[in-house]
Design a protein around this motif. Structure first.
Motif, PDB file in Angstrom:
ATOM      1  N   LYS A   1      -2.926  -0.711 -14.092  1.00 56.26           N
ATOM      2  CA  LYS A   1      -1.548  -1.145 -14.288  1.00 56.26           C
ATOM      3  C   LYS A   1      -0.648  -0.582 -13.202  1.00 56.26           C
ATOM      4  N   ASN A   2       0.492  -1.220 -13.009  1.00 59.22           N
ATOM      5  CA  ASN A   2       1.419  -0.680 -12.016  1.00 59.22           C
ATOM      6  C   ASN A   2       2.215   0.478 -12.604  1.00 59.22           C
ATOM      7  N   PHE A   3       3.030   1.100 -11.785  1.00 65.48           N
ATOM      8  CA  PHE A   3       3.738   2.319 -12.192  1.00 65.48           C
ATOM      9  C   PHE A   3       4.515   2.158 -13.498  1.00 65.48           C
ATOM     10  N   TYR A   4       5.073   0.979 -13.688  1.00 64.26           N
ATOM     11  CA  TYR A   4       6.047   0.804 -14.759  1.00 64.26           C
ATOM     12  C   TYR A   4       5.447   0.223 -16.027  1.00 64.26           C
ATOM     13  N   GLN A   5       4.182  -0.185 -15.997  1.00 67.36           N
ATOM     14  CA  GLN A   5       3.573  -0.848 -17.147  1.00 67.36           C
ATOM     15  C   GLN A   5       2.826   0.110 -18.071  1.00 67.36           C
ATOM     16  N   ASP A   6       2.308   1.199 -17.516  1.00 71.47           N
ATOM     17  CA  ASP A   6       1.461   2.103 -18.288  1.00 71.47           C
ATOM     18  C   ASP A   6       2.308   3.203 -18.927  1.00 71.47           C
ATOM     19  N   LYS A   7       2.505   3.097 -20.230  1.00 64.89           N
ATOM     20  CA  LYS A   7       3.383   4.051 -20.925  1.00 64.89           C
ATOM     21  C   LYS A   7       2.815   5.469 -20.906  1.00 64.89           C
ATOM     22  N   LYS A   8       1.499   5.609 -21.047  1.00 66.47           N
ATOM     23  CA  LYS A   8       0.891   6.939 -21.026  1.00 66.47           C
ATOM     24  C   LYS A   8       1.058   7.584 -19.652  1.00 66.47           C
ATOM     25  N   TYR A   9       0.906   6.763 -18.646  1.00 65.02           N
ATOM     26  CA  TYR A   9       1.075   7.257 -17.273  1.00 65.02           C
ATOM     27  C   TYR A   9       2.486   7.791 -17.058  1.00 65.02           C
TER      28      TYR A   9
ATOM     29  N   LEU B   1       0.826  -1.207   0.000  1.00 63.87           N
ATOM     30  CA  LEU B   1       0.000   0.000   0.000  1.00 63.87           C
ATOM     31  C   LEU B   1       0.859   1.256   0.000  1.00 63.87           C
ATOM     32  N   CYS B   2       0.337   2.290  -0.615  1.00 70.18           N
ATOM     33  CA  CYS B   2       0.998   3.593  -0.575  1.00 70.18           C
ATOM     34  C   CYS B   2      -0.054   4.679  -0.795  1.00 70.18           C
ATOM     35  N   TYR B   3       0.296   5.901  -0.467  1.00 66.67           N
ATOM     36  CA  TYR B   3      -0.535   7.049  -0.837  1.00 66.67           C
ATOM     37  C   TYR B   3      -0.104   7.529  -2.218  1.00 66.67           C
ATOM     38  N   LEU B   4      -1.093   7.919  -3.021  1.00 59.31           N
ATOM     39  CA  LEU B   4      -0.813   8.543  -4.310  1.00 59.31           C
ATOM     40  C   LEU B   4      -1.738   9.734  -4.495  1.00 59.31           C
ATOM     41  N   PRO B   5      -1.270  10.815  -5.103  1.00 60.29           N
ATOM     42  CA  PRO B   5      -2.190  11.898  -5.437  1.00 60.29           C
ATOM     43  C   PRO B   5      -3.317  11.366  -6.311  1.00 60.29           C
ATOM     44  N   GLU B   6      -4.514  11.831  -6.073  1.00 60.12           N
ATOM     45  CA  GLU B   6      -5.695  11.312  -6.766  1.00 60.12           C
ATOM     46  C   GLU B   6      -5.537  11.351  -8.277  1.00 60.12           C
ATOM     47  N   TYR B   7      -5.072  12.476  -8.819  1.00 58.84           N
ATOM     48  CA  TYR B   7      -4.986  12.594 -10.275  1.00 58.84           C
ATOM     49  C   TYR B   7      -3.983  11.608 -10.844  1.00 58.84           C
ATOM     50  N   VAL B   8      -2.920  11.310 -10.078  1.00 60.70           N
ATOM     51  CA  VAL B   8      -1.921  10.348 -10.534  1.00 60.70           C
ATOM     52  C   VAL B   8      -2.511   8.945 -10.532  1.00 60.70           C
ATOM     53  N   ASN B   9      -3.161   8.592  -9.438  1.00 63.04           N
ATOM     54  CA  ASN B   9      -3.713   7.251  -9.302  1.00 63.04           C
ATOM     55  C   ASN B   9      -4.781   6.983 -10.355  1.00 63.04           C
ATOM     56  N   ARG B  10      -5.704   7.938 -10.541  1.00 62.81           N
ATOM     57  CA  ARG B  10      -6.807   7.723 -11.463  1.00 62.81           C
ATOM     58  C   ARG B  10      -6.330   7.641 -12.905  1.00 62.81           C
ATOM     59  N   SER B  11      -5.247   8.335 -13.226  1.00 58.65           N
ATOM     60  CA  SER B  11      -4.750   8.298 -14.600  1.00 58.65           C
ATOM     61  C   SER B  11      -4.062   6.973 -14.911  1.00 58.65           C
ATOM     62  N   LYS B  12      -3.552   6.325 -13.867  1.00 55.98           N
ATOM     63  CA  LYS B  12      -2.799   5.082 -14.070  1.00 55.98           C
ATOM     64  C   LYS B  12      -3.702   3.890 -14.339  1.00 55.98           C
ATOM     65  N   GLY B  13      -4.852   3.857 -13.696  1.00 55.33           N
ATOM     66  CA  GLY B  13      -5.755   2.731 -13.895  1.00 55.33           C
ATOM     67  C   GLY B  13      -5.275   1.477 -13.209  1.00 55.33           C
TER      68      GLY B  13
END
Length: 780
Positions: A540-548, A526-538
């Motif tokens: 996938k994890n941090f490293y899988q989503d190229k658009k993110y 678990l971690c905290y993420l800014p809402e806009y960052v988390n929602r944009s990622k969907g």
């Protein structure tokens, strides 16, 4: 002289007297010590059903007196029954239900509309008639055309026997009115007591041992002095007491001795009323005390009774707590109580009001007894004796230490579930001596944190993924105390609790290999993420989503929120397809959680100023930017990453220094050769060892100037390295399986190696047919 007589009251007389509408000018009032209306709807229905069936319903107890030339009866016992009787007599249709309509009546209606006698049609008839009568308040003088027409339209198919239906329905409801009249004249025995009015609370206490029992606080309302009052300054407390009594008057009950305007003007209350109102006031004023906030206006919240007793006594003396209140300056005490509450609140504010809680603004992480212990113990440190206008002589020198320790105990007790057992007695034991003056040893912290992690890892989540619990929120809040800046705390940005290995993806991985489940919501994931960052990622994890990755600063996410590197989650890209793959998935996930939790422990200790103590001390080796071959003879510590061990050994084998230029990329000091390090744990397939890697081209961006490029594959440990030239890999890429990103571009190729019992290593090519090629020549 005291005495008792028995009188017979009809239900109509009872109802009229309760509403002060009796033909003989009789009046029934409720004593101020009477508990609230406690019967639920089902209990009222059962009681009225007993009246309808002619069952005995017990006796009622009145105390007879005269007020304003009216014979007045104080209702000592029978409030719940009296309230149900009044409800039925004023609105009998409220107690009419579908099952009040017999099968025989439904059958007769169906005959009139030329319908066959089918049981499923009974439900429709009952529904129509019940809905009709619920709109009325009586069975008398009703107009039946509309309901008869509704039944005819529903069943008659063109034939409308309206007149016949009206007659049948009229007869049915006239029978209900006859039943109502019979019940209204039903006699209920009443015992009328005459004597000393001061004996009523004791009588009330004794007779309420059956039925819906009094809780201990309702007993105090009767047992504590009712007429002994004192003046208070807090008008809000008075208002809560007024609301309690008003709930009776709103139902047309009269409260004996109650004068609303006099209470508001003079602000005089008795001990029970004071604590009753103080409880309601505290849960509204202070978020940390918001327990049972939505209780009914006439229902006792025990919070103030328990808290005040803990502040004033060393043992559980709530039964006689009123004696303390009559012996002190209540207003000075109340002010002092608020100061101790606010000191504790402000001490733990960094946890309870942390910015990450914005989505759970009303969430309380602690138990009631934990916070009452902290407040009452602090109160005793702040004030000595009964002078609540001055701090104790030792308070100023002890307050800073107490404030620091309160935060630590707040966190420690939550993650160890210290307050899961024990109630008010445990509060008193914490105060003798003051538990919060004793610093928690660092080793106790290590044991507590490791124990919490181990319990967290026992979960087996597959379909139902747990939401973060209080313990997880508290740990996260501690961890991010130093990474969240003042600007973060004051900004309008909101934060989500995010699963680093995302829930949906983990669920699919577990299902793919038919696994039993994994601790997906473990604190380490678990971690905290800014809402806009988390929602944009969907999903996938941090490293899988190229658009993110194009829209965020990955290094900031890693250093400030996730505390991860790409290698930590590379195991998520492996192809888990068979039941035997679940053991591998579980091992990788467990290893990932253990490593990340170790980082979280260090961060938590740093935030709370706790000395980090290794249970089994080990020296940690840090791999520098330049890996010097001659230093590689030093035996690496167990704490060094697998990939770092591999690069140290490679430097030794090549007898050259290697310079780190990216997350996993290195080059020789002359800049001619570049190496990308990737590792895999071993898992078995049949009798052979199997290794899986993801081949990506992005790590070579930092090595574009190198003449020669290699991928170094660490298999199980640093002693088995396969060093493949990039041209050799790319020559075979068309023959290996691939994974795609959301744009249908290739994200990585699957590199699968095997090693048999003789030590032969092969590389499996999957397309167009499966073939294995030997790679022993690339072993170093």
């Amino acid at each position: 002289m005291a005495g008792c007589t028995c009188e017979n009251w009809s239900l109509q007389d009872l109802s009229s007297a309760l509403q002060d509408m009796h033909k003989d000018n009789k009046r029934i009032v409720v004593p101020m010590f009477q508990r609230g209306k406690r019967w639920k709807k089902a209990q009222e229905q059962k009681f009225i059903d007993s009246l309808i069936k002619g069952y005995p319903v017990g006796t009622m107890l009145f105390y007879e007196t005269y007020e304003d030339n009216k014979r007045t009866y104080i209702l000592v016992d029978g409030l719940q029954r009296g309230n149900s009787i009044k409800k039925y007599m004023t609105n009998p249709t409220e107690f009419f239900y579908d099952d009040s309509i017999s099968d025989e009546f439904c059958c007769s209606v169906l005959k009139l509309v030329h319908q066959s006698d089918e049981k499923e049609l009974y439900t429709k008839i009952r529904g129509i008639l019940t809905a009709f009568i619920k709109e009325q308040k009586t069975f008398k003088n009703l107009q039946y055309f509309s309901v008869a027409k509704q039944i005819a339209d529903e069943f008659s198919a063109g034939f409308e026997p309206i007149e016949q239906l009206i007659e049948v329905i009229k007869i049915f409801f006239e029978e209900r009115q006859d039943l109502y009249d019979r019940i209204a004249s039903t006699i209920i025995p009443v015992i009328v007591y005459t004597g000393d009015e001061n004996n009523l609370p004791e009588i009330f206490d004794r007779i309420n041992s059956q039925g819906t029992p009094l809780d201990q606080y309702e007993v105090y309302a009767a047992a504590w002095p009712v007429k002994q009052k004192f003046a208070i300054k807090n008008a809000d407390i008075v208002e809560h007491v007024v609301r309690k009594y008003d709930t009776f008057e709103e139902d047309d009950f009269k409260i004996h001795g109650y004068n609303r305007e006099e209470m508001r003007t003079q602000k005089t209350v008795n001990a029970f009323e004071y604590l009753f109102g103080l409880s309601k006031y505290l849960v509204e004023k202070y978020d940390i005390l918001a327990f049972n906030k939505n209780l009914a206006e006439d229902t006792v919240n025990p919070l103030a009774f328990e808290l005040v007793n803990a502040c004033l006594n060393d043992t559980d003396r709530i039964k006689t707590l009123y004696q303390n209140l009559y012996a002190l300056d209540v207003n000075a005490f109340e002010t002092a109580l608020y100061k101790s509450i606010e000191f504790v609140r402000d001490s733990i504010l960094v946890i309870t009001k942390f910015k990450g809680n914005s989505r759970n603004a009303n969430k309380i992480f602690h138990s009631k007894y934990q916070i009452l212990s902290m407040i009452s113990t602090t109160f005793k440190e702040m004030y000595a004796g009964v002078d609540f206008t001055q701090f104790s002589d030792t308070w100023q020198e002890r307050r800073q230490k107490i404030a620091r320790n309160l935060v630590q105990y707040y966190v420690y007790d939550i993650i160890t579930n210290y307050w899961s057992e024990g109630g008010t007695g445990k509060i008193h034991s914490a105060a003798k001596p003051n538990r919060y003056m004793i610093e928690i040893p660092s080793r106790a912290w290590m044991v507590a944190l490791d124990g919490f992690f181990e319990r967290s890892m026992l979960r087996a989540e597959k379909k139902n993924i747990a939401n973060p619990r209080s313990e997880e929120y508290v740990i996260l809040n501690c961890i991010y105390l130093k990474t969240f800046t003042a600007m973060d705390q004051l900004s309008i940005d909101r934060f989500d609790v995010e699963h680093i290995a995302p829930k949906e993806q983990m669920r699919k991985l577990i299902e793919a290999c038919d696994g039993d489940g994994l601790p997906i919501s473990c604190i380490a994931n678990l971690c905290y993420l800014p809402e806009y960052v988390n929602r944009s990622k969907g999903a996938k994890n941090f490293y899988q989503d190229k658009k993110y990755l194009q829209h965020i600063d990955l290094s900031e996410v890693e250093s400030k929120y996730s505390f991860t590197e790409s290698d930590d989650l590379e195991w998520m890209d492996m192809p888990y397809e068979k039941p035997e793959d679940f053991a591998v998935l579980r091992e990788y996930y467990t290893d990932y959680c253990a490593k990340r939790f170790d980082k979280l422990k260090h961060l938590l200790c740093d935030s709370l100023e706790i000395k980090y103590e290794e249970i089994e001390p080990q020296e940690t080796e840090v791999v520098q930017k330049v890996v010097v071959a001659k230093k590689s003879d030093d035996k690496p510590s167990k704490q060094v990453r697998f990939a770092d061990k591999c690069i140290v050994r490679l430097a030794k084998v090549l007898n050259t220094d290697l310079v780190k230029v990216g997350r996993s990329s290195y080059r020789s000091t002359d800049g001619k050769r570049g190496y990308v390090i990737t590792t895999s744990k071993m898992y078995t397939q049949g009798k052979r060892e199997k290794y899986w890697f993801a081949y990506r081209t992005s790590p070579f961006d930092e090595l574009s100037d190198c003449e020669e490029k290699y991928v170094v594959y660490g298999c199980k440990d640093e002693n088995t390295l396969v060093v493949l030239p990039v041209p050799v890999i790319e020559e075979q890429l068309d023959r290996v399986n691939v994974s795609y990103d959301e744009d249908e571009n290739i994200s990585h190729w699957h590199m699968v190696f095997f090693r048999d019992t003789a030590g032969k290593m092969t590389w499996m090519l999957s397309r167009p047919n499966i073939e294995e090629i030997e790679i022993n020549s690339f072993l170093v």
